[in-house]
Design a protein around this motif. Structure first.
Motif, PDB file in Angstrom:
ATOM      1  N   UNK A 236      -9.157  -7.940 -15.827  1.00 15.53           N
ATOM      2  CA  UNK A 236     -10.098  -6.906 -15.635  1.00 15.53           C
ATOM      3  C   UNK A 236      -9.687  -6.072 -14.486  1.00 15.53           C
ATOM      4  N   UNK A 237      -9.462  -4.630 -14.733  1.00 15.40           N
ATOM      5  CA  UNK A 237      -8.856  -3.904 -13.661  1.00 15.40           C
ATOM      6  C   UNK A 237     -10.235  -3.734 -12.390  1.00 15.40           C
ATOM      7  N   UNK A 238      -9.895  -4.329 -11.355  1.00 15.12           N
ATOM      8  CA  UNK A 238     -10.944  -3.960 -10.532  1.00 15.12           C
ATOM      9  C   UNK A 238     -10.660  -2.954  -9.306  1.00 15.12           C
ATOM     10  N   UNK A 239      -9.493  -2.632  -9.088  1.00 12.44           N
ATOM     11  CA  UNK A 239      -8.909  -1.585  -8.135  1.00 12.44           C
ATOM     12  C   UNK A 239      -7.790  -0.688  -8.645  1.00 12.44           C
ATOM     13  N   UNK A 240      -7.480   0.282  -8.105  1.00 17.62           N
ATOM     14  CA  UNK A 240      -6.338   1.205  -8.317  1.00 17.62           C
ATOM     15  C   UNK A 240      -5.891   1.599  -6.980  1.00 17.62           C
ATOM     16  N   UNK A 241      -4.680   1.497  -6.584  1.00 16.86           N
ATOM     17  CA  UNK A 241      -4.171   1.860  -5.437  1.00 16.86           C
ATOM     18  C   UNK A 241      -3.729   3.295  -5.005  1.00 16.86           C
ATOM     19  N   UNK A 242      -3.988   3.874  -4.195  1.00 19.04           N
ATOM     20  CA  UNK A 242      -3.593   5.220  -3.823  1.00 19.04           C
ATOM     21  C   UNK A 242      -2.028   5.468  -4.027  1.00 19.04           C
ATOM     22  N   UNK A 243      -1.523   6.569  -4.469  1.00 23.07           N
ATOM     23  CA  UNK A 243      -0.071   6.794  -4.550  1.00 23.07           C
ATOM     24  C   UNK A 243       0.730   6.441  -3.226  1.00 23.07           C
ATOM     25  N   UNK A 244       1.860   5.867  -3.329  1.00 18.77           N
ATOM     26  CA  UNK A 244       2.794   5.686  -2.163  1.00 18.77           C
ATOM     27  C   UNK A 244       4.237   6.208  -2.184  1.00 18.77           C
ATOM     28  N   UNK A 245       4.232   6.662  -3.403  1.00 20.42           N
ATOM     29  CA  UNK A 245       5.664   7.022  -3.671  1.00 20.42           C
ATOM     30  C   UNK A 245       6.868   6.180  -3.475  1.00 20.42           C
ATOM     31  N   UNK A 246       6.379   4.651  -3.842  1.00 18.56           N
ATOM     32  CA  UNK A 246       7.474   3.592  -3.804  1.00 18.56           C
ATOM     33  C   UNK A 246       7.402   2.982  -4.844  1.00 18.56           C
ATOM     34  N   UNK A 247       8.236   1.909  -4.866  1.00 18.45           N
ATOM     35  CA  UNK A 247       8.001   1.003  -6.137  1.00 18.45           C
ATOM     36  C   UNK A 247       6.607   0.273  -6.230  1.00 18.45           C
ATOM     37  N   UNK A 248       5.977   0.218  -5.228  1.00 23.44           N
ATOM     38  CA  UNK A 248       4.416  -0.337  -5.214  1.00 23.44           C
ATOM     39  C   UNK A 248       3.454   0.126  -6.289  1.00 23.44           C
ATOM     40  N   UNK A 249       3.729   1.635  -6.434  1.00 22.80           N
ATOM     41  CA  UNK A 249       3.138   2.351  -7.528  1.00 22.80           C
ATOM     42  C   UNK A 249       3.288   1.578  -9.025  1.00 22.80           C
ATOM     43  N   UNK A 250       4.331   1.048  -9.186  1.00 29.53           N
ATOM     44  CA  UNK A 250       4.678   0.551 -10.506  1.00 29.53           C
ATOM     45  C   UNK A 250       4.288  -1.032 -10.703  1.00 29.53           C
TER      46      UNK A 250
END
Lengths: 416, 230
Positions: free
Chosen positions: A182-196
């Motif tokens: 279950x999706x419990x959180x969505x990260x803010x954009x970092x413009x790094x591979x963390x986003x993927x």
């Protein structure tokens, strides 16, 4: 002033050839500057992905593959490391913090990374930026998942969404269908591979593979409700990031990890390994720059041909300008100005196009290939390219200009 | 500027494109100020070369060329160019105009290049002066046209406007009528005389066509003043 006006009107009257010449020069500048900006953009992007991490540790193997899979989600880990070894170094007196990473599963092309609270706590990128939540909060329960911003965006997922993870990195028919997350959180954009990435807990990773000990799904799936943290024991992880208490101890710690007796490990200093990557890519960069340089030469020769072939039909024009009291030197200046204007305008268009293209491809490249591409400004190398194009254009202008100058003096009023 | 009695005075001039083979020797050439002079000679007799010497585009190997009171053989190249542009108007046989400029831009050129031409204008602005002259020559509808769209006769009239704008002291025309039909020549000549008078300019008109000769006050045969070499 009059000469500049004449040069401008003359070029404008030959709109078609002038346009083609400007286009060919702009194209070559676009290539030259584009290659350079993409090179620097990727460097800045890669270097900005991970900061404040002194060592990346994984199973014994090449340093570049380790860095690429652990940080940039490129390639795969060839071996896991035991949780015991991780535990040993996580509690090492010289270590400030560690972030465990366990990879190997995916969801619709995005990697699933199992980690713990340290990730949200300590991960830093581009200097001192830490991870922020756009929505929701950290994954705490076994079947909780946090999405990188690109994942949420591209798959149009929202909080509360149930997702099924696949075994392995390719879209696999082996799905962990029994255990939806279950999706419990969505990260803010970092413009790094963390986003993927999709982030779950280390418990979640274990739970997913419960009963998979022989590499295939269990015959009778264990229902979610029957899995509890107390039943799960994390046995292995893929890699971990590490920060030392004092930078001075980094090299000692690296040596200690590399020679750790209970298990063969590799510790790398990310910045040094990136340098290796750039030196590998440097050859490709040189090759591309040479090709762009050749295109530039062709562009400038197109200009020279256009100006030189127009000389004969312009002898009459030169004679007229001479009777109007223009010096032979002004005739010379007229031709130099024409070539300089063409190359300057071509260079300006090329530069603008390079930045536009970079701006336009930045997000798609990041999303599709996971290559962080930073928007980088002007550099000495770009300034040098621009100056070189304009100076080369002006210098090539000398060839028709000298001919025109000699015509102006020798023809007198007899031209045509 | 003191008006010299001779607009043009050439003495013992020898010119060749290279030093060993002179193509033109002029013992003496006098053009009195304010006159309309017809200079004739067959094709290839060195007429255009002579005009190159008078305008200072070419410099003689020997002799002196005094044009509008200045010995141009003693001037620097840029000074000669300035002298020519500010004091002389020149009309070629054809293709007088800069092909990529409009009629207006072509006529205005001397005023943009030389301050003296600007100072001598009748109107206050270059634009107004161009419009005045172009209207005087009956070409006002073509003002902002590209010159390539004009007929040869119209182009030659634009060339007159450019030669006389800003009242140069000397107007030189090199076979300006040979590209025109016979019946247009008289009109062209009439117009040229009128505007030269208005500008109070000395006119040197070069042609091989002696049918035009009678309309000029003075006639000079190139044969009489020079010992041709070519």
């Amino acid at each position: 002033m009059t000469v500049l006006r004449l040069a401008y009107e003359s070029l404008r009257s030959r709109m078609f050839t002038t346009g083609l010449t400007i286009f060919s020069i702009a194209l070559s500048v676009l290539l030259l500057v584009g290659v350079d900006r993409i090179r620097q953009g990727t460097q800045v992007g890669f270097e900005g992905t991970l900061s404040q991490t002194d060592l990346v540790v994984g199973a014994r193997g090449g340093s570049l593959p380790l860095l690429l899979y652990a940080v940039f989600h490129i390639g795969t880990a060839n071996n896991d490391i035991s949780y015991a070894s991780y535990h040993h170094f996580a509690n090492h007196p010289a270590v400030l913090w560690t972030i465990p990473l366990s990879m190997g599963d995916s969801h619709r092309g995005f990697r699933v990374v199992a980690t713990d609270d340290n990730f949200y706590e300590h991960y830093r990128y581009r200097g001192n930026h830490n991870l922020q939540f756009a929505q929701g909060s950290r994954a705490e329960g076994i079947f909780d998942a946090v999405l990188g911003s690109a994942v949420a965006n591209q798959l149009h997922y929202h909080l509360g969404q149930q997702i099924v993870l696949s075994h392995g990195l390719q879209a696999s028919f082996l799905k962990h269908t029994a255990d939806p997350y279950t999706v419990v959180g969505i990260l803010a954009r970092t413009a790094t591979p963390v986003d993927r990435g999709i982030y779950i807990t280390l418990w979640g990773d274990e739970a997913m593979h419960l009963g998979w000990e022989n590499g295939a799904p269990p015959l009778t799936a264990i229902p979610e409700s029957q899995i509890h943290k107390s039943d799960l024991h994390v046995k292995t992880i893929s890699a971990f990031l590490l920060r030392t208490r004092s930078r001075m101890s980094t090299l000692f710690l690296q040596r200690e990890i590399n020679t750790y007796q209970p298990e063969p490990l590799t510790a790398i200093i990310p910045a040094f390994t990136l340098e290796d990557l750039w030196s590998v890519l440097g050859a490709a960069d040189v090759a591309l720059s040479l090709v762009s340089g050749a295109v530039l030469v062709v562009g400038l020769l197109v200009m020279l041909t256009a100006l030189y072939t127009s000389l004969n039909e312009r002898r009459r024009e030169i004679a007229v300008l001479r009777t109007l009291g223009l010096h032979a030197r002004q005739i010379f200046a007229l031709f130099i100005l024409e070539s300089s204007l063409i190359s300057a305008v071509g260079a300006a268009f090329g530069l603008a196009a390079a930045y536009l293209v970079l701006f336009a491809i930045r997000i798609p490249v990041e999303n599709r290939y996971g290559i962080p591409l930073a928007m980088v400004g002007f550099s000495a190398r770009v300034a040098y390219y621009m100056a070189a194009v304009v100076v080369a254009g002006a210098l090539l202008g000398f060839i028709p200009a000298i001919r025109a100058y000699r015509n102006a003096l020798v023809d007198g009023l007899n031209a045509g | 500027m003191i008006t010299a009695p001779e607009a043009v005075y050439l003495k013992n001039v020898v010119f060749g494109y290279d030093l060993r083979t002179p193509v033109l020797r002029v013992d003496e050439l006098v053009v009195a100020t304010g006159k309309r002079v017809f200079l004739y000679g067959p094709s290839g007799s060195g007429k255009t070369t002579l005009l190159g010497l008078i305008t200072g585009v070419l410099t003689p190997q020997q002799g002196s060329c005094t044009v509008l009171g200045k010995d141009i053989t003693k001037m620097s190249a840029p000074a000669r160019d300035r002298h020519r542009g500010s004091e002389m108007g020149y009309i070629f046989q054809s293709f007088n105009l800069i092909p990529y400029l409009t009629v207006r831009q072509n006529v205005a050129l001397p005023c943009h290049v030389h301050k003296r031409r600007r100072l001598n204008m009748v109107a206050h602005t270059v634009d107004k002066e161009v419009e005045r002259l172009v209207a005087r020559l009956g070409l006002e509808v073509y003002l902002d046209r590209n010159v390539k769209k004009l007929s040869t006769g119209q182009q030659q009239r634009v060339a007159i406007a450019r030669a006389v704008i800003g009242k140069p002291s000397l107007v030189i025309a090199d076979e300006p009528t040979s590209s025109l039909d016979a019946d247009r020549r008289a009109d062209f000549l009439e117009l040229l005389f009128e505007v030269c008078d208005e500008a109070q300019a000395t006119l040197v008109f070069v042609s091989h066509d002696r049918s035009l000769m009678e309309r000029f006050e003075e006639h000079i045969a190139l044969r009489d003043i020079s010992r041709g070499c070519a």
